[in-house]
Design an enzyme around this catalytic site. Sequence first.
Site: not given
Length: 221
Positions: A59, A95, A97, A125, A128
């Site tokens: 996490e 990024h 992606e 994000c 993206c």
Amino acid sequence: KMAEKQEEPSNAQNGEPDNAEEGEGKKKKVKREDLPPFEIVTGERLPAIFFKFQFRNVEYSSGRNKTFLCYVVETQGKESVTSRGYLEDEHAAAHAEMAFFNTILPKCEPGVRYTVTWYVSSSPCVTCAERISETLRRNKGLRLTIMVGRLFMWEEPEMQAALRNMKEAGCKLRIMKPQDFEYVWQNFVEQEEGEEVKSFVPWEDIQENFQYYEEKLAEIL
């Protein structure tokens, strides 16, 4: 809620082993600083240390500020072709992606079906996610499944809306199960030369963390 754990950032946050020799570490750092701001690293297999740190489904994500994206693209046109590899974003400016759609699949030919599966260290994000939704709406022959290790900033309402948008655009979003991490280990992680292939060793809380994220994703979608 899973216990919050603090982790000291170390060399490993850049995918470098903590025990890297001093000289090696210095050489690598100089190289990194010289890179242009939009450097994207691509290849067929990523180093095991990157996988073990960046894909871990914890996490807390201290130091995990890169995205690693492993992909399988099946193209069904006149002939069927399958390609695979991985991308990582070397700097925060570009990024992985985005890089996939700019470099690996810059355009979808009409009449051709593309079945794409991503195994990503964390979910995209907002920017993206919006780009993914637009790309899917524009290209009806594109099917995209994204398997993610962790959910990125999932508590933010804007992020939740972006993930729902992706689903509406036809994207299948899934949390990686222990078997999916094993698949990535076997198919996308490089083994040391001359060594026997090491089997995947699940980390202590892998199943518990998968269930935690799966519940959160179900609530969002």
